[in-house]
Enzyme design. Structure first.
Site, PDB file in Angstrom:
ATOM      1  CG  LEU A   1      -1.870  -4.150  -4.088  1.00 18.81           C
ATOM      2  CD1 LEU A   1      -2.589  -3.906  -5.412  1.00 18.81           C
ATOM      3  CD2 LEU A   1      -0.371  -4.369  -4.339  1.00 18.81           C
TER       4      LEU A   1
ATOM      5  CG  ASN B   1       3.779  -0.010   2.297  1.00 18.73           C
ATOM      6  OD1 ASN B   1       3.325  -0.923   1.633  1.00 18.73           O
ATOM      7  ND2 ASN B   1       4.929   0.588   2.005  1.00 18.73           N
TER       8      ASN B   1
ATOM      9  CB  CYS C   1      -0.891   0.019   1.242  1.00 13.80           C
ATOM     10  SG  CYS C   1      -1.832  -1.503   1.498  1.00 13.80           S
TER      11      CYS C   1
ATOM     12  N   GLY D   1      14.124 -13.508  -5.562  1.00 11.60           N
ATOM     13  CA  GLY D   1      15.285 -14.065  -4.868  1.00 11.60           C
ATOM     14  C   GLY D   1      16.173 -13.024  -4.224  1.00 11.60           C
TER      15      GLY D   1
ATOM     16  CD  GLU E   1       0.806  -8.161   2.722  1.00 10.36           C
ATOM     17  OE1 GLU E   1       0.079  -8.478   3.689  1.00 10.36           O
ATOM     18  OE2 GLU E   1       0.356  -7.716   1.651  1.00 10.36           O
TER      19      GLU E   1
END
Length: 676
Positions: A52, A76, A2, A368, A78
């Site tokens: 988002l 913003n 976000c 990665g 996770e």
């Protein structure tokens, strides 16, 4: 992922800030979160959010509050272990109204205060407003995956995910380059937080939490990296590989399953992204998309390896072929999103790739990134080991021969001419045991670009030594770490956070509303990697030794055994030759160079003529490559964010709207507290 923004009053007596400024800030971040928009305002603070939707699509709206409406969050990122934390908090008596990781943050802070951030395994930039205490709490994840900028202006602290949002909300703010920020960029390829390239703007340091109120500001680190000290633990490389494999499997599983939308994977053709994609494929129950960049310039192309992995995984594979013309066309937008000068064009193909990901209907990708820093994968680490080995016997004629094993992927390799290589890499070898020794060749090469700076800027920087400043800020434990650990720390502190995770990572992904997830930067993986003995990571000159053991059987042997080839793209070659657009001539003109005030007019004119003369098939030097990209990106940045007045984008429609001054309150979802 976000975009977050807001402000808080730093002194008494200020009138409430207009909603127009907060709206402008959120509008400037709509590319980061186009799904929903939310606002909160009271007499002292305002919070904004551009969402988002990835987790809890129906009830995860922000800003979000606790039961009594005293604690508000805009977030913003996770928190990947939110399910486990939620269970722990419920056992403590907390009750949840949503299924989101955002609400876990609020309750975790209620129970554990600032210690909550130490418990989060995730990638985050968090703003918590305690309206009862009239205190703003800001926090940023351990390694700086998610950005958070701050600026004091007009008696208020302004904060946002991107600088353009601060400029949009406070258009009267003086916009200018910061000389120290420029010096850091033209040394480390990036700024080192809290420094930024803009005057008066700072960046919250990774792993830090800051409390701000009218009583003052307190900033502290809630996490700092720790590396193995003393004797190595009693384990074998095989045992270490099993532990690393288990940690990576768990990290990938969390990032695949903790999403309510499909998750794909980037696939460069190297070991790191191939291993992540292979583990992700095992978790996915059905469709699994992989995405790769190909290059028309064969020097940079890794197509055979990408396809070999995609075939092995039986993924739905998407390829994007990028030309020099594509890079040139995308570069102005790339700089606008990066918000800092660039010395390489590498972000441009990734900007284009994230657009393709969005068009494929995918919102989240695994990458990665971080493996090279955590498991010693770069030639820089091998180079440092060789140069230290040589430095212990500086007159040896045999030890420097090991340099010839470096950089096999470069057409103009710095070790291809033995005499020049020994002169270049042998500089300062007597100081082999000093901090920063391994990085000095790269830092000095980039700092040489400062010869292009204007006389006025060079004069302002005469007493500034950014390398000395960086080395003076290392942790107290730094001298007790091994040379390799010191090199890894400095690489993560500079290039990883400020360039790879920002200019090539977050900014290029979020330009098209794509969330990147980085299993190698999982909190448990990082702690495990940092605690491994050096020889498990760099065994002789075999980089990422333990990671190669993990990858055996998961990815094709050809990928495991191939020489390390860092991701690169055509640099200055993309801007010279037939078809070069007019904006390049405009930005290198005497007028434009003079207006920006960063570079010497004559030096830029000579550089541009030299690069044009080399367009007909001639190879540009490393200096000229970085110089032209650096000049053009700085000029674009000046035009986009300094010379031009920040545009007020059309307002967005706010699904979540709480204005305690007017009593207005719109709460269509259960993510907002009732009765606020």
């Amino acid at each position: 992922m976000c975009g977050i923004a807001g402000f808080v009053a730093l002194r008494e007596g200020l009138p409430p800030q207009s909603l127009d400024e907060l709206t402008a800030m959120v509008s400037a971040l709509r590319h980061r979160g186009p799904d929903e928009f939310g606002l909160y305002r009271d007499a002292h603070a305002g919070l904004g959010h551009a969402r988002l939707s990835v987790i809890d699509l129906l009830t995860g709206q922000q800003p979000l509050c606790n039961e009594d409406g005293s604690l508000w969050v805009t977030f913003n990122g996770e928190i990947f272990n939110y399910v486990e934390l939620r269970a722990e908090l419920e056992a403590l008596g907390h009750r949840f109204r949503t299924r989101s990781d955002t609400e876990v943050i609020v309750h975790a802070y209620e129970s554990w205060a600032e210690q909550a951030f130490e418990r989060f395994n995730g990638q985050f930039a968090i703003a918590l407003w305690d309206s009862a205490e009239e205190t703003l709490i800001l926090a940023r994840d351990r390694l700086g995956v998610r950005p958070l900028y701050l600026c004091e202006h007009g008696g208020r602290l302004w904060f946002a995910s991107e600088v353009k949002a601060i400029f949009a909300g406070a258009p009267a703010l003086t916009r200018a380059f910061d000389p120290v920020g420029l010096a850091e960029t033209f040394t480390f390829w990036t700024v080192v937080p809290p420094q930024s390239v803009f005057q008066g703007v700072t960046e919250l340091e990774p792993g830090h939490v800051r409390r701000i109120s009218r009583r003052g500001t307190v900033d502290r680190a809630f996490w700092t990296p720790r590396y193995a000290e003393g004797a190595a633990p009693a384990s074998s490389p095989g045992e270490a590989a099993e532990r690393v494999r288990a940690a990576l499997e768990d990290a990938v599983r969390l990032r695949m399953l903790r999403a309510d939308v499909p998750v794909g994977s980037y696939l460069s053709g190297g070991l790191d992204s191939s291993l992540v994609a292979a583990l992700g494929r095992r978790v996915s129950g059905g469709r699994f998309c992989t995405f790769s960049v190909r290059f028309e310039d064969l020097e940079f192309d890794e197509t055979p390896y990408q396809r070999a992995v995609a075939e092995r995984l039986e993924s739905e594979h998407h390829e994007l072929v990028v030309s020099r013309e594509d890079i040139r066309a995308a570069f102005p937008a790339v700089v606008a999103h990066a918000e800092r000068p660039l010395l390489r064009t590498g972000p441009a193909p990734l900007f284009l790739l994230s657009r393709q990901v969005r068009e494929a209907g995918i919102k989240v990708v695994l990458t990665g990134e971080g493996a090279d820093e955590m498991f010693a994968g770069y030639d820089l680490f091998r180079e440092g080991k060789i140069r230290r080995f040589w430095g212990r016997q500086p007159e040896s004629a045999l030890r420097p021969r090991l340099l010839e094993r470096l950089y096999p992927y470069l057409v103009r390799s710095p070790v291809s001419q033995r005499t020049l290589a020994r002169e270049f890499f042998g500089r300062g070898r007597a100081q082999w045991d000093t901090p920063g020794f391994a990085h000095q060749p790269r830092w000095q090469s980039a700092a040489a670009l400062q010869r292009l700076f204007s006389a006025e800027l060079r004069d302002r920087l005469r007493r500034v030594d950014v390398v000395e400043r960086l080395l003076a800020s290392v942790p107290a434990e730094f001298p007790r770490w091994s040379s390799l650990a010191q090199d890894q720390y400095l690489e993560a502190r500079t290039l990883l956070s400020g360039y790879l995770l920002s200019s090539q990572g977050d900014r290029m992904l979020m330009a098209h509303s794509i969330e990147g997830r980085f299993p190698f930067l999982d909190a448990h993986v990082v702690e495990l990697a940092n605690g491994l003995p050096d020889a498990f990571k760099l065994r002789g000159l075999d980089e990422k030794h333990v990671l190669k053991r993990v990858a055996r059987g998961l990815v094709p042997d050809g990928v495991v055994e191939r020489s390390k080839q860092p991701y690169r793209a055509p640099d200055a070659q993309a801007f010279v030759g037939p078809g070069a657009p007019g904006w390049i001539e405009d930005l290198t003109s005497e007028r434009a160079v003079g207006d920006a005030g960063v570079f010497d007019r004559g030096a830029v004119a000579r550089l541009w003529r030299k690069c044009q003369a080399s367009a007909a098939g001639g190879q540009l030097s490393n200096f000229d490559n970085m110089a032209l990209v650096g000049v053009l990106s700085t000029a674009l940045l000046h035009e986009q964010l300094i010379r031009q007045v920040p545009s007020r984008a059309p307002g967005v429609e706010f699904r979540t709207f709480v204005d305690r001054l007017s009593g207005a309150c719109g709460r269509p979802g259960s993510g907002m507290a009732a009765g606020v």
